[in-house]
Design a protein around this motif. Structure first.
Motif, PDB file in Angstrom:
ATOM      1  N   HIS A 246      44.099  50.607  38.797  1.00 59.78           N
ATOM      2  CA  HIS A 246      44.974  51.077  39.867  1.00 59.78           C
ATOM      3  C   HIS A 246      45.412  49.866  40.687  1.00 59.78           C
ATOM      4  O   HIS A 246      44.706  48.852  40.754  1.00 59.78           O
ATOM      5  CB  HIS A 246      44.239  52.076  40.773  1.00 59.78           C
ATOM      6  N   ALA A 247      46.551  49.974  41.300  1.00 56.85           N
ATOM      7  CA  ALA A 247      47.051  48.875  42.134  1.00 56.85           C
ATOM      8  C   ALA A 247      46.109  48.662  43.316  1.00 56.85           C
ATOM      9  O   ALA A 247      45.671  49.617  43.949  1.00 56.85           O
ATOM     10  CB  ALA A 247      48.456  49.194  42.631  1.00 56.85           C
ATOM     11  N   THR A 248      45.793  47.411  43.572  1.00 55.34           N
ATOM     12  CA  THR A 248      44.935  47.085  44.713  1.00 55.34           C
ATOM     13  C   THR A 248      45.546  45.931  45.497  1.00 55.34           C
ATOM     14  O   THR A 248      46.279  45.110  44.944  1.00 55.34           O
ATOM     15  CB  THR A 248      43.509  46.660  44.262  1.00 55.34           C
ATOM     16  N   VAL A 249      45.220  45.902  46.763  1.00 57.29           N
ATOM     17  CA  VAL A 249      45.615  44.780  47.624  1.00 57.29           C
ATOM     18  C   VAL A 249      44.318  44.233  48.202  1.00 57.29           C
ATOM     19  O   VAL A 249      43.671  44.889  49.010  1.00 57.29           O
ATOM     20  CB  VAL A 249      46.571  45.241  48.746  1.00 57.29           C
ATOM     21  N   ASP A 250      43.931  43.061  47.752  1.00 53.51           N
ATOM     22  CA  ASP A 250      42.639  42.518  48.179  1.00 53.51           C
ATOM     23  C   ASP A 250      42.779  41.190  48.924  1.00 53.51           C
ATOM     24  O   ASP A 250      41.954  40.298  48.797  1.00 53.51           O
ATOM     25  CB  ASP A 250      41.695  42.387  46.998  1.00 53.51           C
ATOM     26  N   VAL A 251      43.813  41.086  49.732  1.00 52.53           N
ATOM     27  CA  VAL A 251      44.049  39.862  50.490  1.00 52.53           C
ATOM     28  C   VAL A 251      42.877  39.569  51.423  1.00 52.53           C
ATOM     29  O   VAL A 251      42.400  38.439  51.509  1.00 52.53           O
ATOM     30  CB  VAL A 251      45.370  39.968  51.294  1.00 52.53           C
ATOM     31  N   PHE A 252      42.400  40.598  52.114  1.00 51.92           N
ATOM     32  CA  PHE A 252      41.337  40.394  53.098  1.00 51.92           C
ATOM     33  C   PHE A 252      39.945  40.542  52.505  1.00 51.92           C
ATOM     34  O   PHE A 252      38.985  40.022  53.050  1.00 51.92           O
ATOM     35  CB  PHE A 252      41.499  41.386  54.265  1.00 51.92           C
ATOM     36  N   THR A 253      39.831  41.245  51.399  1.00 51.43           N
ATOM     37  CA  THR A 253      38.498  41.505  50.849  1.00 51.43           C
ATOM     38  C   THR A 253      38.059  40.482  49.812  1.00 51.43           C
ATOM     39  O   THR A 253      36.884  40.423  49.474  1.00 51.43           O
ATOM     40  CB  THR A 253      38.449  42.906  50.211  1.00 51.43           C
ATOM     41  N   SER A 254      38.957  39.660  49.310  1.00 47.23           N
ATOM     42  CA  SER A 254      38.587  38.716  48.249  1.00 47.23           C
ATOM     43  C   SER A 254      37.571  37.680  48.720  1.00 47.23           C
ATOM     44  O   SER A 254      36.854  37.101  47.909  1.00 47.23           O
ATOM     45  CB  SER A 254      39.834  38.024  47.696  1.00 47.23           C
ATOM     46  N   ALA A 255      37.479  37.460  50.018  1.00 42.77           N
ATOM     47  CA  ALA A 255      36.528  36.485  50.551  1.00 42.77           C
ATOM     48  C   ALA A 255      35.143  37.093  50.817  1.00 42.77           C
ATOM     49  O   ALA A 255      34.211  36.366  51.168  1.00 42.77           O
ATOM     50  CB  ALA A 255      37.074  35.879  51.834  1.00 42.77           C
ATOM     51  N   LEU A 256      35.004  38.397  50.647  1.00 36.32           N
ATOM     52  CA  LEU A 256      33.711  39.039  50.899  1.00 36.32           C
ATOM     53  C   LEU A 256      32.680  38.616  49.854  1.00 36.32           C
ATOM     54  O   LEU A 256      33.027  38.323  48.707  1.00 36.32           O
ATOM     55  CB  LEU A 256      33.856  40.564  50.862  1.00 36.32           C
ATOM     56  N   PRO A 257      31.398  38.665  50.231  1.00 35.02           N
ATOM     57  CA  PRO A 257      30.351  38.390  49.235  1.00 35.02           C
ATOM     58  C   PRO A 257      30.391  39.448  48.121  1.00 35.02           C
ATOM     59  O   PRO A 257      30.834  40.575  48.331  1.00 35.02           O
ATOM     60  CB  PRO A 257      29.045  38.505  50.034  1.00 35.02           C
TER      61      PRO A 257
ATOM     62  N   ALA B 157      33.053  56.821  39.904  1.00 37.59           N
ATOM     63  CA  ALA B 157      32.464  56.708  41.241  1.00 37.59           C
ATOM     64  C   ALA B 157      30.952  56.532  41.127  1.00 37.59           C
ATOM     65  O   ALA B 157      30.363  55.656  41.786  1.00 37.59           O
ATOM     66  CB  ALA B 157      32.804  57.936  42.078  1.00 37.59           C
ATOM     67  N   TYR B 158      30.338  57.348  40.285  1.00 37.35           N
ATOM     68  CA  TYR B 158      28.892  57.225  40.043  1.00 37.35           C
ATOM     69  C   TYR B 158      28.553  55.827  39.500  1.00 37.35           C
ATOM     70  O   TYR B 158      27.623  55.171  39.974  1.00 37.35           O
ATOM     71  CB  TYR B 158      28.437  58.311  39.064  1.00 37.35           C
ATOM     72  N   ALA B 159      29.329  55.378  38.525  1.00 36.10           N
ATOM     73  CA  ALA B 159      29.065  54.073  37.910  1.00 36.10           C
ATOM     74  C   ALA B 159      29.220  52.943  38.920  1.00 36.10           C
ATOM     75  O   ALA B 159      28.422  51.998  38.921  1.00 36.10           O
ATOM     76  CB  ALA B 159      29.999  53.860  36.720  1.00 36.10           C
ATOM     77  N   ARG B 160      30.218  53.021  39.790  1.00 38.17           N
ATOM     78  CA  ARG B 160      30.413  51.961  40.796  1.00 38.17           C
ATOM     79  C   ARG B 160      29.274  51.940  41.811  1.00 38.17           C
ATOM     80  O   ARG B 160      28.872  50.870  42.272  1.00 38.17           O
ATOM     81  CB  ARG B 160      31.748  52.127  41.512  1.00 38.17           C
ATOM     82  N   VAL B 161      28.747  53.107  42.159  1.00 39.08           N
ATOM     83  CA  VAL B 161      27.599  53.152  43.070  1.00 39.08           C
ATOM     84  C   VAL B 161      26.383  52.514  42.396  1.00 39.08           C
ATOM     85  O   VAL B 161      25.658  51.715  43.003  1.00 39.08           O
ATOM     86  CB  VAL B 161      27.295  54.603  43.525  1.00 39.08           C
ATOM     87  N   VAL B 162      26.160  52.840  41.120  1.00 38.87           N
ATOM     88  CA  VAL B 162      25.052  52.243  40.374  1.00 38.87           C
ATOM     89  C   VAL B 162      25.249  50.728  40.271  1.00 38.87           C
ATOM     90  O   VAL B 162      24.287  49.961  40.436  1.00 38.87           O
ATOM     91  CB  VAL B 162      24.901  52.892  38.973  1.00 38.87           C
ATOM     92  N   GLU B 163      26.473  50.308  40.005  1.00 39.70           N
ATOM     93  CA  GLU B 163      26.759  48.871  39.925  1.00 39.70           C
ATOM     94  C   GLU B 163      26.460  48.175  41.251  1.00 39.70           C
ATOM     95  O   GLU B 163      25.860  47.095  41.271  1.00 39.70           O
ATOM     96  CB  GLU B 163      28.227  48.636  39.547  1.00 39.70           C
ATOM     97  N   ALA B 164      26.874  48.791  42.353  1.00 43.30           N
ATOM     98  CA  ALA B 164      26.642  48.200  43.670  1.00 43.30           C
ATOM     99  C   ALA B 164      25.157  48.132  43.997  1.00 43.30           C
ATOM    100  O   ALA B 164      24.689  47.151  44.586  1.00 43.30           O
ATOM    101  CB  ALA B 164      27.388  48.984  44.749  1.00 43.30           C
ATOM    102  N   ALA B 165      24.425  49.175  43.604  1.00 37.83           N
ATOM    103  CA  ALA B 165      23.000  49.229  43.918  1.00 37.83           C
ATOM    104  C   ALA B 165      22.173  48.287  43.053  1.00 37.83           C
ATOM    105  O   ALA B 165      21.191  47.699  43.518  1.00 37.83           O
ATOM    106  CB  ALA B 165      22.490  50.656  43.767  1.00 37.83           C
ATOM    107  N   THR B 166      22.548  48.131  41.789  1.00 40.52           N
ATOM    108  CA  THR B 166      21.729  47.358  40.853  1.00 40.52           C
ATOM    109  C   THR B 166      22.293  45.975  40.539  1.00 40.52           C
ATOM    110  O   THR B 166      21.564  45.107  40.049  1.00 40.52           O
ATOM    111  CB  THR B 166      21.561  48.109  39.518  1.00 40.52           C
ATOM    112  N   GLY B 167      23.585  45.789  40.769  1.00 41.22           N
ATOM    113  CA  GLY B 167      24.220  44.526  40.401  1.00 41.22           C
ATOM    114  C   GLY B 167      24.549  44.421  38.923  1.00 41.22           C
ATOM    115  O   GLY B 167      25.022  43.397  38.446  1.00 41.22           O
ATOM    116  N   ARG B 168      24.296  45.482  38.179  1.00 38.13           N
ATOM    117  CA  ARG B 168      24.558  45.524  36.719  1.00 38.13           C
ATOM    118  C   ARG B 168      25.918  46.160  36.463  1.00 38.13           C
ATOM    119  O   ARG B 168      26.206  47.232  36.975  1.00 38.13           O
ATOM    120  CB  ARG B 168      23.450  46.347  36.050  1.00 38.13           C
ATOM    121  N   MET B 169      26.770  45.518  35.690  1.00 37.67           N
ATOM    122  CA  MET B 169      28.102  46.053  35.383  1.00 37.67           C
ATOM    123  C   MET B 169      27.995  47.180  34.356  1.00 37.67           C
ATOM    124  O   MET B 169      27.331  47.044  33.340  1.00 37.67           O
ATOM    125  CB  MET B 169      29.005  44.945  34.823  1.00 37.67           C
ATOM    126  N   ILE B 170      28.678  48.281  34.658  1.00 39.94           N
ATOM    127  CA  ILE B 170      28.731  49.437  33.753  1.00 39.94           C
ATOM    128  C   ILE B 170      30.144  49.614  33.221  1.00 39.94           C
ATOM    129  O   ILE B 170      30.353  49.824  32.035  1.00 39.94           O
ATOM    130  CB  ILE B 170      28.253  50.719  34.478  1.00 39.94           C
TER     131      ILE B 170
END
Length: 185
Positions: free
Chosen positions: A88-99, A168-181
């Motif tokens: 999907h189209a995203t605009v990450d001008v401000f978020t690209s610098a986040l950890p 959505a479930y996979a992204r939450v798991v990815e965020a929690a574990t750091g493992r890409m799904i």
């Protein structure tokens, strides 16, 4: 589950692509027929114009109705593959610098929001289909029930909803574990 959602999203896109291909051919033939008919009327005094008019060549009746229904279906058919691959189209001008970890949670948050929106739209589409099913409305030229096109779109929307909830479930798991799904878009 991952393989099933991936397969469903890809097959939905393939079917949507085939529908669009048929619509392109239909629209092209309809335009050619309409222009030949105009040419026949413009040249009605000559033998070529008479031949065109006698052939009955004209635009395809109901092509607008078929295009409207087909494009609506195709839009919903492409949602799942776009969602699964995160394209999907995203605009990450401000978020690209986040950890990386904060970015993963932000991505999970927006994936949940998008899943809720897609499920909501799917439910409203289903409700609309039931309304048209109940009132018996048909299209103007082809006289096919309007709910048929809604039903096709609802089928694709169900796959889109399933894919969105899984993502959505996979992204939450990815965020929690750091493992890409999911594949990165």
């Amino acid at each position: 589950m991952h393989r099933v959602v991936k397969w469903l999203s890809r097959m939905s896109a393939v079917i949507g692509g085939l529908v669009l291909l048929v619509l392109v051919v239909l629209t092209t033939l309809s335009i050619i027929g309409r222009e030949l008919s105009k040419l026949g009327h413009a040249m009605s005094d000559g033998w070529l114009g008479g031949l065109i008019l006698a052939s009955g060549i004209d635009e395809i009746n109901g092509s607008y109705e078929l295009t409207e229904a087909g494009v609506a279906f195709a839009i919903f058919a492409f949602f799942p593959v776009c969602q699964f691959y995160g394209n999907h189209a995203t605009v990450d001008v401000f978020t690209s610098a986040l950890p990386r970890r904060a970015l993963a949670w932000l991505c999970a948050f927006w994936e949940i929001v998008l899943a809720l929106v897609i499920v909501f739209i799917s439910l409203r589409l289903y409700d609309g289909m039931l309304r048209y099913l109940g009132n018996g409305e048909t299209t103007l030229f082809l006289q096919f029930p309007v709910w048929w096109s809604y039903a096709a779109s609802v089928g694709a929307a169900i796959i889109a909803s399933l894919t969105a909830v899984y993502c959505a479930y996979a992204r939450v798991v990815e965020a929690a574990t750091g493992r890409m799904i999911l594949p990165e878009g």
